[in-house]
Design a protein around this motif. Structure first.
Motif, PDB file in Angstrom:
ATOM      1  N   GLY A   8      49.290  40.678  12.480  1.00 55.11           N
ATOM      2  CA  GLY A   8      48.410  39.728  13.036  1.00 55.11           C
ATOM      3  C   GLY A   8      49.264  39.351  14.585  1.00 55.11           C
ATOM      4  O   GLY A   8      49.955  40.032  14.899  1.00 55.11           O
ATOM      5  N   TYR A   9      48.996  37.831  14.787  1.00 52.92           N
ATOM      6  CA  TYR A   9      49.611  37.491  15.965  1.00 52.92           C
ATOM      7  C   TYR A   9      51.073  36.881  15.599  1.00 52.92           C
ATOM      8  O   TYR A   9      50.983  36.306  14.355  1.00 52.92           O
ATOM      9  CB  TYR A   9      48.567  36.612  16.797  1.00 52.92           C
ATOM     10  CG  TYR A   9      47.336  37.146  17.141  1.00 52.92           C
ATOM     11  CD1 TYR A   9      47.234  37.931  18.236  1.00 52.92           C
ATOM     12  CD2 TYR A   9      46.240  37.150  16.336  1.00 52.92           C
ATOM     13  CE1 TYR A   9      46.041  38.504  18.645  1.00 52.92           C
ATOM     14  CE2 TYR A   9      44.794  37.660  16.592  1.00 52.92           C
ATOM     15  CZ  TYR A   9      44.827  38.274  18.044  1.00 52.92           C
ATOM     16  OH  TYR A   9      43.944  38.846  18.393  1.00 52.92           O
ATOM     17  N   GLU A  10      51.699  36.440  16.596  1.00 50.02           N
ATOM     18  CA  GLU A  10      52.965  35.832  16.731  1.00 50.02           C
ATOM     19  C   GLU A  10      52.748  34.368  16.171  1.00 50.02           C
ATOM     20  O   GLU A  10      51.690  34.002  16.692  1.00 50.02           O
ATOM     21  CB  GLU A  10      53.687  35.909  17.926  1.00 50.02           C
ATOM     22  CG  GLU A  10      54.039  37.382  18.385  1.00 50.02           C
ATOM     23  CD  GLU A  10      55.461  37.661  18.433  1.00 50.02           C
ATOM     24  OE1 GLU A  10      56.250  36.499  18.458  1.00 50.02           O
ATOM     25  OE2 GLU A  10      55.710  38.826  18.473  1.00 50.02           O
ATOM     26  N   ILE A  13      51.334  32.213  19.162  1.00 51.20           N
ATOM     27  CA  ILE A  13      50.251  32.622  19.598  1.00 51.20           C
ATOM     28  C   ILE A  13      49.268  31.978  18.583  1.00 51.20           C
ATOM     29  O   ILE A  13      48.144  31.401  18.906  1.00 51.20           O
ATOM     30  CB  ILE A  13      50.005  34.064  19.815  1.00 51.20           C
ATOM     31  CG1 ILE A  13      50.773  34.640  20.694  1.00 51.20           C
ATOM     32  CG2 ILE A  13      48.601  34.369  20.279  1.00 51.20           C
ATOM     33  CD1 ILE A  13      50.693  34.109  22.186  1.00 51.20           C
ATOM     34  N   GLU A  14      49.448  32.099  17.358  1.00 52.65           N
ATOM     35  CA  GLU A  14      48.516  31.434  16.333  1.00 52.65           C
ATOM     36  C   GLU A  14      48.365  29.985  16.533  1.00 52.65           C
ATOM     37  O   GLU A  14      47.049  29.549  16.307  1.00 52.65           O
ATOM     38  CB  GLU A  14      49.030  31.743  15.079  1.00 52.65           C
ATOM     39  CG  GLU A  14      48.690  33.259  14.334  1.00 52.65           C
ATOM     40  CD  GLU A  14      49.531  33.348  13.224  1.00 52.65           C
ATOM     41  OE1 GLU A  14      50.122  32.533  12.517  1.00 52.65           O
ATOM     42  OE2 GLU A  14      49.057  34.543  12.423  1.00 52.65           O
ATOM     43  N   GLU A  36      38.170  37.563  17.655  1.00 49.22           N
ATOM     44  CA  GLU A  36      39.584  37.927  17.635  1.00 49.22           C
ATOM     45  C   GLU A  36      39.330  38.643  16.011  1.00 49.22           C
ATOM     46  O   GLU A  36      40.307  39.787  16.179  1.00 49.22           O
ATOM     47  CB  GLU A  36      39.961  36.616  17.074  1.00 49.22           C
ATOM     48  CG  GLU A  36      40.408  35.582  18.245  1.00 49.22           C
ATOM     49  CD  GLU A  36      41.234  36.413  19.267  1.00 49.22           C
ATOM     50  OE1 GLU A  36      42.134  37.137  18.998  1.00 49.22           O
ATOM     51  OE2 GLU A  36      41.168  35.969  20.556  1.00 49.22           O
ATOM     52  N   LEU A  40      41.188  42.909  15.873  1.00 50.29           N
ATOM     53  CA  LEU A  40      42.228  43.263  14.898  1.00 50.29           C
ATOM     54  C   LEU A  40      41.505  44.622  14.128  1.00 50.29           C
ATOM     55  O   LEU A  40      42.642  45.209  13.546  1.00 50.29           O
ATOM     56  CB  LEU A  40      42.217  42.189  13.975  1.00 50.29           C
ATOM     57  CG  LEU A  40      43.135  40.980  14.566  1.00 50.29           C
ATOM     58  CD1 LEU A  40      43.396  39.751  13.636  1.00 50.29           C
ATOM     59  CD2 LEU A  40      44.526  41.547  15.136  1.00 50.29           C
TER      60      LEU A  40
END
Length: 88
Positions: A8-10, A13-14, A36, A40
């Motif tokens: 996933g995202y950092e 960023i989330e 999004e 992924l």
């Protein structure tokens, strides 16, 4: 690998994604979640639905809507509910 999790995202960023998500209309939320999840790939729908606190079906519906050439409800946008005063 079947047990491989989506990367996933950092966390920073989330948080930005969640902030943006809360400012969008219902339709735009679905579509943003769909985009999004598509980025992924496999497992993205579950990851995004958890991140935004929405049903995976909503993410899938956003993906379907993004594939449509015409928006059947282009003039309809639900207003956000501000609160329930006097039973409204």
């Amino acid at each position: 690998m079947e047990d491989e999790k989506v990367t996933g995202y950092e966390p920073a960023i989330e948080i930005k994604m969640q902030r943006l998500f809360t400012t969008l209309s219902e339709k735009d939320r679905r579509r943003y979640a769909g985009i999004e999840a598509a980025k992924l790939g496999h497992g993205g729908t579950e990851y995004i639905s958890t991140l935004f606190g929405i049903d995976p079906k909503t993410v899938r519906r956003g993906l379907v809507e993004l594939d449509l050439n015409d928006d059947p409800a282009s003039d309809r946008v639900r207003k956000k509910r501000c609160g329930a005063e006097n039973g409204t």
